[in-house]
Design a protein around this motif. Sequence first.
Motif, short mmCIF file in Angstrom:
data_model
loop_
_atom_site.label_atom_id
_atom_site.label_comp_id
_atom_site.label_asym_id
_atom_site.label_seq_id
_atom_site.Cartn_x
_atom_site.Cartn_y
_atom_site.Cartn_z
N ALA A 26 0.82 -1.21 0.00
CA ALA A 26 0.00 0.00 0.00
C ALA A 26 0.86 1.26 0.00
CB ALA A 26 -0.91 0.00 1.23
N GLU A 27 2.16 1.10 0.37
CA GLU A 27 3.08 2.24 0.42
C GLU A 27 4.05 2.25 -0.75
OE1 GLU A 27 3.04 4.57 2.86
OE2 GLU A 27 1.36 3.62 3.88
N ALA A 28 4.47 1.06 -1.20
CA ALA A 28 5.43 0.93 -2.30
C ALA A 28 5.03 -0.29 -3.12
CB ALA A 28 6.85 0.77 -1.75
N PRO A 29 4.87 -0.16 -4.43
CA PRO A 29 4.41 -1.29 -5.26
C PRO A 29 5.31 -2.51 -5.11
CG PRO A 29 4.41 0.76 -6.51
CD PRO A 29 5.11 1.06 -5.22
N LEU A 30 4.70 -3.66 -4.88
CA LEU A 30 5.45 -4.90 -4.78
C LEU A 30 6.01 -5.29 -6.14
CD1 LEU A 30 3.12 -7.03 -2.45
CD2 LEU A 30 5.03 -5.54 -1.80
N ALA A 31 7.17 -5.96 -6.14
CA ALA A 31 7.83 -6.36 -7.38
C ALA A 31 7.07 -7.45 -8.11
CB ALA A 31 9.26 -6.82 -7.09
N ALA A 32 6.21 -8.18 -7.39
CA ALA A 32 5.42 -9.25 -7.99
C ALA A 32 4.13 -9.38 -7.20
CB ALA A 32 6.20 -10.57 -7.97
N PRO A 33 3.09 -9.95 -7.80
CA PRO A 33 1.84 -10.14 -7.05
C PRO A 33 2.07 -10.89 -5.75
CG PRO A 33 1.52 -10.60 -9.37
CD PRO A 33 2.99 -10.42 -9.19
N LEU A 34 1.34 -10.50 -4.72
CA LEU A 34 1.53 -11.08 -3.39
C LEU A 34 1.46 -12.59 -3.39
CD1 LEU A 34 1.91 -10.51 -0.35
CD2 LEU A 34 -0.56 -10.26 -0.16
N GLN A 35 0.50 -13.16 -4.14
CA GLN A 35 0.31 -14.61 -4.13
C GLN A 35 1.44 -15.37 -4.79
OE1 GLN A 35 -1.64 -12.37 -5.53
NE2 GLN A 35 -2.34 -12.96 -7.58
N THR A 36 2.31 -14.68 -5.55
CA THR A 36 3.41 -15.37 -6.23
C THR A 36 4.72 -15.30 -5.45
OG1 THR A 36 4.13 -13.42 -7.49
CG2 THR A 36 2.36 -14.79 -8.44
N LEU A 37 4.76 -14.53 -4.37
CA LEU A 37 5.99 -14.41 -3.58
C LEU A 37 6.29 -15.74 -2.88
CD1 LEU A 37 5.47 -10.89 -1.97
CD2 LEU A 37 6.63 -11.47 -4.11
N GLN A 38 7.55 -16.09 -2.82
CA GLN A 38 7.97 -17.33 -2.18
C GLN A 38 8.29 -17.06 -0.71
OE1 GLN A 38 10.88 -19.67 -4.29
NE2 GLN A 38 10.17 -18.96 -6.30
N ILE A 39 7.45 -17.61 0.17
CA ILE A 39 7.61 -17.41 1.61
C ILE A 39 7.78 -18.78 2.27
CG2 ILE A 39 6.60 -16.48 3.71
CD1 ILE A 39 4.94 -14.59 1.97
N THR A 40 8.94 -19.01 2.86
CA THR A 40 9.23 -20.27 3.53
C THR A 40 9.31 -20.03 5.03
OG1 THR A 40 10.52 -21.01 1.62
CG2 THR A 40 10.82 -22.23 3.68
N GLU A 41 8.61 -20.84 5.80
CA GLU A 41 8.61 -20.66 7.25
C GLU A 41 9.82 -21.32 7.90
OE1 GLU A 41 4.95 -22.08 8.87
OE2 GLU A 41 3.86 -20.26 8.34
N LEU A 42 10.28 -20.71 8.97
CA LEU A 42 11.34 -21.31 9.79
C LEU A 42 10.82 -22.61 10.41
CD1 LEU A 42 12.55 -18.09 11.60
CD2 LEU A 42 13.95 -19.49 10.07
N PRO A 43 11.70 -23.57 10.69
CA PRO A 43 11.26 -24.82 11.33
C PRO A 43 10.53 -24.57 12.64
CG PRO A 43 13.53 -24.99 10.59
CD PRO A 43 13.14 -23.55 10.44
N ARG A 44 9.61 -25.44 12.98
CA ARG A 44 8.80 -25.27 14.18
C ARG A 44 9.67 -25.19 15.44
NH1 ARG A 44 3.71 -25.61 15.90
NH2 ARG A 44 3.25 -26.50 17.95
N ALA A 45 10.77 -25.93 15.47
CA ALA A 45 11.65 -25.90 16.64
C ALA A 45 12.21 -24.51 16.89
CB ALA A 45 12.79 -26.90 16.46
N ALA A 46 12.42 -23.73 15.82
CA ALA A 46 12.93 -22.37 15.98
C ALA A 46 11.91 -21.48 16.66
CB ALA A 46 13.32 -21.80 14.62
N HIS A 47 10.62 -21.77 16.44
CA HIS A 47 9.55 -21.00 17.07
C HIS A 47 9.50 -21.30 18.57
CE1 HIS A 47 7.09 -19.99 13.30
NE2 HIS A 47 8.21 -20.55 12.89
N LYS A 48 9.59 -22.58 18.91
CA LYS A 48 9.35 -23.01 20.28
C LYS A 48 10.57 -22.84 21.19
CE LYS A 48 5.11 -24.22 19.52
NZ LYS A 48 4.00 -23.44 20.13
N LYS A 49 11.75 -23.14 20.65
CA LYS A 49 12.95 -23.15 21.48
C LYS A 49 13.98 -22.11 21.06
CE LYS A 49 12.46 -28.12 22.39
NZ LYS A 49 13.11 -29.46 22.31
N GLY A 50 13.72 -21.41 19.96
CA GLY A 50 14.70 -20.47 19.44
C GLY A 50 15.77 -21.18 18.65
N ASP A 51 16.54 -20.44 17.90
CA ASP A 51 17.61 -21.04 17.10
C ASP A 51 18.93 -20.31 17.32
OD1 ASP A 51 16.94 -18.68 15.86
OD2 ASP A 51 16.74 -19.51 13.85
#
Length: 261
Positions: free
Chosen positions: A60-85
Amino acid sequence: MTGKLYLVPTPLDFGCTDEHPPAPVSAWLPANTLAVAAGLQHWIAENAKSTRAFLKRVGAEAPLAAPLQTLQITELPRAAHKKGDHLPTTASDAQARSLLQAALEGHDMGLVSEAGMPAIADPGSAIVRAAHALGIPVVPLTGPISLMLALAGSGLNGQHFAFVGYVPQEPAERARRLRELETQALKSGQTQILIETPYRNAALLQALLQNLQANTRLAVACGLTLPNQTIRSALVSEWRKTASPHDNPTLKAPAIFMLGR
């Protein structure tokens, strides 16, 4: 040529505001941070859903380089959420390297957490270590960091401090740990910074008031950058004169607790 790993801060209002829509991200993030974030198509995230919501606000502030639904977003492993990395292990470092494949192929990447700066009181340290090991440039961007905002507003020692994370939940262990941190703070002058899950904030404040010495300075910063932000810094003896912590509605927001001289 490898890409770069950008550490992208996010506003501190995630899950903490009833504003619909929320305030523009330009209120907290400078133009350069927004421009870099808008240009990235490869992301490593604490949570993909909240990252998409953040990028929608960026768009909404700066045009995205590609449509939002095409961006590649990979989540950190669950262990990083619970115990930190933050503690190096063979498994976490190997996983982190695998998540940086796009950077090795020449694409710039973004590392993002749900609120504030990734890898500070949030997961992401393993990704940063792996980037350095692989020769990928690491570029922190400018934005809000709750720990530093809280410390600056506390009046406590900002020249010598330690972030100690969470304290035990079990009352006896928590009391022992708080007294241990107080001893360190009073002996060395080192400000001790700790956090808690919002629904346990009131219990932690009650424990601090029960276990700290009357002449110890205690500061609590709640809802930083939000409309209902509060920062209070006073001796424990002064805190004890006020109403019960359970009567304080601002404690329902994310809070930073600090103690020292």
